[in-house]
Design an enzyme around this catalytic site. Structure first.
Site, mmCIF file in Angstrom:
data_model
loop_
_atom_site.group_PDB
_atom_site.id
_atom_site.type_symbol
_atom_site.label_atom_id
_atom_site.label_comp_id
_atom_site.label_asym_id
_atom_site.label_seq_id
_atom_site.Cartn_x
_atom_site.Cartn_y
_atom_site.Cartn_z
ATOM 1 N N ASP A 22 -15.263 -187.058 79.539
ATOM 2 C CA ASP A 22 -15.803 -187.533 80.826
ATOM 3 C C ASP A 22 -15.850 -189.057 80.900
ATOM 4 O O ASP A 22 -16.688 -189.628 81.606
ATOM 5 C CB ASP A 22 -17.213 -186.963 81.072
ATOM 6 C CG ASP A 22 -17.259 -185.455 80.946
ATOM 7 O OD1 ASP A 22 -16.422 -184.801 81.590
ATOM 8 O OD2 ASP A 22 -18.115 -184.945 80.202
ATOM 9 N N GLY A 24 -13.493 -191.014 82.142
ATOM 10 C CA GLY A 24 -12.745 -191.562 83.269
ATOM 11 C C GLY A 24 -11.266 -191.717 82.984
ATOM 12 O O GLY A 24 -10.605 -192.582 83.565
ATOM 13 N N LYS A 25 -10.737 -190.847 82.120
ATOM 14 C CA LYS A 25 -9.327 -190.959 81.720
ATOM 15 C C LYS A 25 -8.378 -190.744 82.895
ATOM 16 O O LYS A 25 -7.357 -191.417 83.013
ATOM 17 C CB LYS A 25 -9.026 -189.940 80.620
ATOM 18 C CG LYS A 25 -9.801 -190.179 79.337
ATOM 19 C CD LYS A 25 -9.485 -189.141 78.279
ATOM 20 C CE LYS A 25 -10.014 -187.761 78.606
ATOM 21 N NZ LYS A 25 -11.486 -187.676 78.676
ATOM 22 N N GLY A 49 -11.259 -181.880 83.074
ATOM 23 C CA GLY A 49 -11.592 -182.169 84.464
ATOM 24 C C GLY A 49 -11.368 -183.639 84.747
ATOM 25 O O GLY A 49 -12.191 -184.480 84.390
ATOM 26 N N HIS A 50 -10.245 -183.970 85.357
ATOM 27 C CA HIS A 50 -9.916 -185.361 85.654
ATOM 28 C C HIS A 50 -10.027 -185.580 87.161
ATOM 29 O O HIS A 50 -9.287 -184.979 87.941
ATOM 30 C CB HIS A 50 -8.510 -185.694 85.152
ATOM 31 C CG HIS A 50 -8.402 -185.649 83.661
ATOM 32 N ND1 HIS A 50 -7.210 -185.719 82.979
ATOM 33 C CD2 HIS A 50 -9.353 -185.535 82.702
ATOM 34 C CE1 HIS A 50 -7.436 -185.665 81.679
ATOM 35 N NE2 HIS A 50 -8.726 -185.541 81.489
ATOM 36 N N GLN A 235 -10.610 -184.092 77.080
ATOM 37 C CA GLN A 235 -11.852 -184.142 76.300
ATOM 38 C C GLN A 235 -11.994 -185.540 75.648
ATOM 39 O O GLN A 235 -11.578 -186.520 76.238
ATOM 40 C CB GLN A 235 -11.914 -183.012 75.268
ATOM 41 C CG GLN A 235 -12.108 -181.628 75.884
ATOM 42 C CD GLN A 235 -10.809 -180.986 76.332
ATOM 43 O OE1 GLN A 235 -9.819 -180.971 75.628
ATOM 44 N NE2 GLN A 235 -10.811 -180.436 77.528
ATOM 45 N N THR A 314 -16.948 -182.091 85.951
ATOM 46 C CA THR A 314 -15.950 -181.741 86.963
ATOM 47 C C THR A 314 -15.620 -180.253 86.928
ATOM 48 O O THR A 314 -15.418 -179.628 87.972
ATOM 49 C CB THR A 314 -14.664 -182.554 86.726
ATOM 50 O OG1 THR A 314 -14.988 -183.951 86.754
ATOM 51 C CG2 THR A 314 -13.618 -182.271 87.783
ATOM 52 N N VAL A 315 -15.566 -179.671 85.738
ATOM 53 C CA VAL A 315 -15.185 -178.257 85.589
ATOM 54 C C VAL A 315 -16.389 -177.346 85.731
ATOM 55 O O VAL A 315 -16.355 -176.344 86.449
ATOM 56 C CB VAL A 315 -14.502 -178.029 84.224
ATOM 57 C CG1 VAL A 315 -14.213 -176.550 84.008
ATOM 58 C CG2 VAL A 315 -13.220 -178.842 84.139
ATOM 59 N N GLY A 317 -19.767 -178.251 86.522
ATOM 60 C CA GLY A 317 -20.838 -178.607 87.437
ATOM 61 C C GLY A 317 -22.168 -178.849 86.747
ATOM 62 O O GLY A 317 -23.176 -179.169 87.391
#
Length: 445
Positions: A22, A24-25, A49-50, A235, A314-315, A317
């Site tokens: 998480d 910010g990739k 989750g990007h 990840q 993102t994935v 919640g």
């Protein structure tokens, strides 16, 4: 003798997270694709989750490489990625619904292991069982990632290439279901309808067959023909199966070295490693977190980081756990990845804090440590040692020039750079593609 003209090979950059994911990739990969012709995912699955913000429009990606948002960029899914065919097709259709040309520039390694419905059932049932036991939850996303990687390592996985041969696929599927049926029954999970799984997979095969290819060979040739490539990790380093806070980790290798194995190329093709680092630290799921702060009390620093940073997965919640930047953990990640330079993200979230702390090491019993230990129980027992710096009241949101930053923000970043032992080459000051300060471009030697 006339010497034939040769195209100079491209320059390749690996983007990895240096914390617990998480960081910010996705935004950074998207920003860098203006200098790249291809983006390669090399591990993980749709547990990633990007989130990208372009022109104010937010798009969430899970399996498809972040380069999909740039017209003309080829997107590769390497052999190190586990693929849920139903999810992949759903993500393709969703992006095509936004007007993006996805299929003409998406290539998938036929060696990718498949995630099938019974993997998901096993994943969720195991996590529920752990929650009821003294072991406690790992915090899995419940997407079937771990069980699919287990099948790969046990040499019983179904791979994308099996979908090209329906008879072979059916025989291997029934054998695999017989193996997993016993565990499903023991866990009290719903029984799996073998015919429904088979029918669903074969329907997906028709749509995926044109996208299957020898990804390693394709990106090797693209590189030799002058293409710049971005290798996009999912990840973060501290979730790596070998180097993370085991057992509170993901099921794949998230570190830069795996970009070669997970894409099918040699490590000599990896020229620059960009470590993405949030200006503070977050974590989703269980496991040790030395600098964690409480996030529920309004007015507290933890609540500020959580609310201003909009820290939700993102994935999943789920609310992310939040804390101060851990430079001792960052040092471990830099060593493991061989980081060439850092990109600090979400600096603007620190705006308005009177003071900012950085963890510079730990006390563990009578020991003083300056780097994250290897044992999760020891990490859990660590007491962080902080250095305090003055904060700033000015806004950094959206700034694009180093000199525009408040003096105390620059001092903070300079101190992080000193403690980490790697240069800061980029700073992200907001979610949009353009909210970026560039100090040294990864694609320029």
């Amino acid at each position: 003798m006339q010497i034939a003209h040769r195209v100079s090979p491209g320059r390749n950059v690996v983007v990895v997270g240096t914390q617990w994911g998480d960081e910010g990739k996705g935004k950074v990969v998207d920003w860098l694709t203006d200098h790249a012709q291809g983006v390669v995912r090399f591990q993980g699955g749709h547990n990633a989750g990007h989130t990208l913000v372009i022109g104010g429009r937010k798009t969430a990606l899970q399996l498809i490489p972040s380069g999909v948002m740039r017209e003309g960029v080829t997107c590769y899914i390497g052999n190190g990625v586990v693929v849920d065919p139903a999810h992949l097709l759903g993500e393709i259709e969703r992006l095509e619904g936004l007007g993006l040309a996805v299929r003409p520039r998406l290539l998938i390694s036929e060696s990718c292991p498949l995630i099938l419905p019974f993997h998901v059932e096993i994943d969720r049932a195991r996590e529920a069982r752990r929650e009821q036991s003294s072991a406690g939850k790992i915090g899995t996303t419940g997407k079937g990632i771990g069980p699919a990687y287990e099948d790969k390592v046990a040499r019983r996985a179904l791979r994308l290439q099996d979908l090209k041969h329906p008879g072979r696929f059916e025989a291997k599927l029934r054998e695999l279901l017989a193996h997993h049926g016993r565990e499903l029954a023991a866990l009290g999970a719903p029984a799996v309808d073998a015919q429904a799984v088979l029918d669903g997979a074969l329907r997906a095969a028709d749509a995926l067959r044109p996208l299957m290819t020898d990804v390693g060979y394709r990106i090797h040739n693209a590189h030799l023909n002058g293409a710049n490539l971005l290798f996009e990790g999912a990840q973060g380093t501290l979730l790596d199966i070998d180097h993370g806070t085991y057992p509170f980790v993901t099921s794949s290798n998230c570190v830069a070295g795996n970009a070669a194995a997970g894409a099918g190329v040699g490590p000599g093709m990896l020229h620059y490693i960009l470590g993405i680092t949030k200006a503070y630290t977050t974590r989703v799921g269980g496991g040790p977190f030395p600098t964690e702060l409480p996030i529920d009390e309004p007015g507290s620093v933890g609540h500020h980081l959580s609310s201003v940073g909009q820290e939700r997965g993102t994935v999943t919640g789920r609310a992310r756990r939040c804390g101060w930047l851990d430079a001792a953990a960052l040092k471990r990640a830099i060593i493991i990845n061989g980081v060439s330079g850092l990109c600090i993200t979400k600096l603007d979230v620190l705006d308005g804090l009177a003071e900012i702390k950085i963890c510079v090491g730990y006390r563990l019993g009578n020991q003083s440590l300056d780097i994250l230990p290897l044992d999760a129980d020891e990490i859990d027992a660590c007491e962080p040692v902080y250095e305090t710096l003055p904060g700033w009241t000015e806004t950094t949101a959206g700034l694009t020039n180093w000199e525009q930053l408040p003096a105390n923000a620059r001092r903070y970043l300079e101190r992080v750079q000193q403690l980490a032992g790697a240069p800061i080459d980029m700073v992200s000051t907001g979610p949009d593609r353009v909210h970026t300060i560039l100090l040294r471009h990864p694609f320029r030697p």
